[in-house]
Design an enzyme around this catalytic site. Sequence first.
Site, PDB file in Angstrom:
ATOM      1  N   SER A 135      -4.726   1.538   1.359  1.00  0.00           N
ATOM      2  CA  SER A 135      -4.186   1.268  -0.143  1.00  0.00           C
ATOM      3  C   SER A 135      -2.541   1.013   0.147  1.00  0.00           C
ATOM      4  O   SER A 135      -2.218   1.513   1.325  1.00  0.00           O
ATOM      5  CB  SER A 135      -3.916   2.647  -1.102  1.00  0.00           C
ATOM      6  OG  SER A 135      -3.134   2.880  -1.556  1.00  0.00           O
ATOM      7  N   LYS A 161      -6.721  -2.776  -1.073  1.00  0.00           N
ATOM      8  CA  LYS A 161      -5.669  -1.576  -1.862  1.00  0.00           C
ATOM      9  C   LYS A 161      -4.811  -2.398  -2.552  1.00  0.00           C
ATOM     10  O   LYS A 161      -3.794  -1.701  -1.533  1.00  0.00           O
ATOM     11  CB  LYS A 161      -6.687  -0.756  -2.770  1.00  0.00           C
ATOM     12  CG  LYS A 161      -5.655  -0.227  -4.097  1.00  0.00           C
ATOM     13  CD  LYS A 161      -6.132   1.733  -4.347  1.00  0.00           C
ATOM     14  CE  LYS A 161      -4.962   1.911  -5.139  1.00  0.00           C
ATOM     15  NZ  LYS A 161      -5.484   3.865  -5.182  1.00  0.00           N
ATOM     16  N   LYS A 163      -0.351  -1.656  -4.844  1.00  0.00           N
ATOM     17  CA  LYS A 163      -0.457  -1.223  -5.298  1.00  0.00           C
ATOM     18  C   LYS A 163       0.359  -2.295  -6.641  1.00  0.00           C
ATOM     19  O   LYS A 163       0.654  -3.154  -5.894  1.00  0.00           O
ATOM     20  CB  LYS A 163       0.753  -0.114  -5.504  1.00  0.00           C
ATOM     21  CG  LYS A 163       0.558   1.322  -4.324  1.00  0.00           C
ATOM     22  CD  LYS A 163      -0.123   1.173  -5.756  1.00  0.00           C
ATOM     23  CE  LYS A 163      -0.809   3.210  -5.002  1.00  0.00           C
ATOM     24  NZ  LYS A 163      -1.287   4.320  -5.831  1.00  0.00           N
ATOM     25  N   ASP A 188      -3.776  -1.100  -8.033  1.00  0.00           N
ATOM     26  CA  ASP A 188      -3.591   0.177  -8.635  1.00  0.00           C
ATOM     27  C   ASP A 188      -2.721  -0.151  -9.290  1.00  0.00           C
ATOM     28  O   ASP A 188      -1.204   0.192  -8.895  1.00  0.00           O
ATOM     29  CB  ASP A 188      -3.378   1.614  -7.821  1.00  0.00           C
ATOM     30  CG  ASP A 188      -3.639   2.921  -8.305  1.00  0.00           C
ATOM     31  OD1 ASP A 188      -3.556   3.130  -8.980  1.00  0.00           O
ATOM     32  OD2 ASP A 188      -4.477   3.590  -7.624  1.00  0.00           O
ATOM     33  N   GLU A 213      -7.452   0.100 -10.830  1.00  0.00           N
ATOM     34  CA  GLU A 213      -7.343   0.973 -10.675  1.00  0.00           C
ATOM     35  C   GLU A 213      -6.280   1.711 -12.178  1.00  0.00           C
ATOM     36  O   GLU A 213      -5.238   1.082 -11.805  1.00  0.00           O
ATOM     37  CB  GLU A 213      -7.033   1.882 -10.260  1.00  0.00           C
ATOM     38  CG  GLU A 213      -7.736   3.351  -9.678  1.00  0.00           C
ATOM     39  CD  GLU A 213      -6.964   3.617  -8.004  1.00  0.00           C
ATOM     40  OE1 GLU A 213      -7.571   3.202  -7.193  1.00  0.00           O
ATOM     41  OE2 GLU A 213      -6.567   4.591  -7.726  1.00  0.00           O
ATOM     42  N   ASP A 238      -8.465   6.455 -12.362  1.00  0.00           N
ATOM     43  CA  ASP A 238      -8.006   7.668 -11.762  1.00  0.00           C
ATOM     44  C   ASP A 238      -7.835   8.614 -11.878  1.00  0.00           C
ATOM     45  O   ASP A 238      -7.931   9.794 -12.482  1.00  0.00           O
ATOM     46  CB  ASP A 238      -6.807   7.316 -10.314  1.00  0.00           C
ATOM     47  CG  ASP A 238      -6.402   8.337  -9.719  1.00  0.00           C
ATOM     48  OD1 ASP A 238      -6.124   9.022  -9.473  1.00  0.00           O
ATOM     49  OD2 ASP A 238      -6.178   7.736  -8.656  1.00  0.00           O
ATOM     50  N   LYS A 262     -10.662  12.726  -6.623  1.00  0.00           N
ATOM     51  CA  LYS A 262      -9.425  12.874  -5.796  1.00  0.00           C
ATOM     52  C   LYS A 262     -10.324  14.415  -5.808  1.00  0.00           C
ATOM     53  O   LYS A 262     -10.348  14.836  -6.951  1.00  0.00           O
ATOM     54  CB  LYS A 262      -8.847  12.760  -6.414  1.00  0.00           C
ATOM     55  CG  LYS A 262      -8.231  11.196  -5.524  1.00  0.00           C
ATOM     56  CD  LYS A 262      -6.183  11.278  -6.305  1.00  0.00           C
ATOM     57  CE  LYS A 262      -6.063   9.853  -5.593  1.00  0.00           C
ATOM     58  NZ  LYS A 262      -4.734   9.425  -6.038  1.00  0.00           N
ATOM     59  N   GLY A 290      -6.942   8.709  -2.393  1.00  0.00           N
ATOM     60  CA  GLY A 290      -6.272   9.848  -1.416  1.00  0.00           C
ATOM     61  C   GLY A 290      -5.058  10.021  -1.989  1.00  0.00           C
ATOM     62  O   GLY A 290      -4.453   9.603  -2.844  1.00  0.00           O
TER      63      GLY A 290
HETATM   64  O1  OSB Z   1      -3.209   6.752  -7.194  1.00  0.00           O
HETATM   65  O2  OSB Z   1      -4.305   6.081  -5.315  1.00  0.00           O
HETATM   66  C1  OSB Z   1      -2.777   6.714  -6.417  1.00  0.00           C
HETATM   67  C2  OSB Z   1      -1.021   7.869  -2.947  1.00  0.00           C
HETATM   68  C3  OSB Z   1      -0.405   9.143  -4.425  1.00  0.00           C
HETATM   69  C4  OSB Z   1      -0.216   9.321  -5.516  1.00  0.00           C
HETATM   70  C5  OSB Z   1      -1.333   8.682  -5.939  1.00  0.00           C
HETATM   71  C6  OSB Z   1      -1.999   7.483  -5.461  1.00  0.00           C
HETATM   72  C7  OSB Z   1      -1.713   7.271  -3.971  1.00  0.00           C
HETATM   73  C8  OSB Z   1      -2.877   5.480  -3.316  1.00  0.00           C
HETATM   74  C9  OSB Z   1      -2.621   6.174  -1.643  1.00  0.00           C
HETATM   75  O3  OSB Z   1      -2.516   5.380  -3.985  1.00  0.00           O
HETATM   76  C10 OSB Z   1      -3.783   7.229  -1.050  1.00  0.00           C
HETATM   77  C11 OSB Z   1      -3.608   6.738   0.264  1.00  0.00           C
HETATM   78  O4  OSB Z   1      -3.913   6.547   1.163  1.00  0.00           O
HETATM   79  O5  OSB Z   1      -3.440   8.210   0.606  1.00  0.00           O
HETATM   80 MG    MG Z   2      -4.995   5.548  -7.719  1.00  0.00          MG
END
Ligand code: OSB
Ligand code: MG
Length: 375
Positions: A135, A161, A163, A188, A213, A238, A262, A290
């Site tokens: 991510s 992925k 953001k 995402d 996402e 999510d 998660k 994550g």
């Molecule tokens: O939306 O998946 C998410 C991190 C913090 C809060 C929300 C998210 C995330 C990530 C990071 O996308 C995923 C990771 O590498 O741990």
């Molecule tokens: Mg997410």
Amino acid sequence: MQIESVTIRELHMPLVHFFETSFGRTTERRVMLVELRIDGITAWGECVAGEHPYYSEESIATAWYAISEELGPALAAREISSGRDVPALLNRVRGHRMAKAALENAVWDAEAQLKQVPLWKLLGGTRKEIACGVSLGIQASPDQLLDKISAELDAGYQRIKVKCKPGWDVEIFERIRGRWSQILLSCDANSAYTLNDLDHLKQFDRFNLLMIEQPLWNDDFYFHAKLQKELKTRICLDEAIHHSRSARAAIEVKACGIINVKVGRVGGFTEAIAVHDVAEQNGIPVWCGGMLESGIGRAHNVALSTLPNFSLPGDVSASKRYWKEDVIEPEVSVSKAGTIKISDEPGRGYEVRTDLVDRLTVRKQTIRQAAAVRA
Ligand code: OSB
Ligand code: MG
């Protein structure tokens, strides 16, 4: 299993690189750990709540309160036979799912050690190797993002992925697809759009994304269903999936084609398995999300990812992407093929570096007393 004590700790761990989403930037993680003394052994859990209540209502502060005042006393001095017994002991407290998960997962961690079986087998896992993605947060410039993608692809990661948010989306996808037309790519939004953005979101369909996402409100799946009807690209939920019941409802109203699981967001391993199962029964693939975890939460995510319906690469990546030094030994590492090999060791398969945990700890509290029985 007799729970002797519940200790909560807060650790400060600077990230190797800042991580930016549509709701903000994180440079240092305040990591909350749960340490259980149970039948003479020590077991660990991680509370993945954020520094601020931006991803969800929970934060380190609310989790500290919930465990020290309510959930810790509900578990302390109890005799229990498995991790599966924990939700019933905690369900008087509404919400606080990340706080509950930290405790429940520590009990599973203990159970695996005491039964001398790998945690992943105890959870019902079947995979000996799991597929990894990354991510990538919002960067200072598009060129920086492209450099990062290039490095992660070289490292072997199977899915990228990115953001996104208004102003950091279609142009970014153009740049990525211009250079890599075939990679497995997803985005995402962390709830950065509304239904007013429908025409804009429809443009995402041009980029052959694996999924989008959580584009809309964090607590919604009704309007996600309306959006899904208008899009070719599958929506992945999510934030909106809190338990197996919301997963079932989201699937029934066709709000998503994929679910991000998660374990913290759904309140622990028992519920994460239930979400996995309801998705599997409905032909919906899941993957493990994550929350910028330290090695303890990461090891637990690795174990969860071995269940059969975790059929898409997760956001479970190498320790060194986050930390100069991780709190587990060995650290989580990813092969050139973009996989993590699963250990056959009993327990979580990664030792906790208690000396390092102690050094990083900034506060600590131990709960031994059972809750007084309340009318
Ligand atoms: O939306 O998946 C998410 C991190 C913090 C809060 C929300 C998210 C995330 C990530 C990071 O996308 C995923 C990771 O590498 O741990
Ligand atoms: Mg997410």
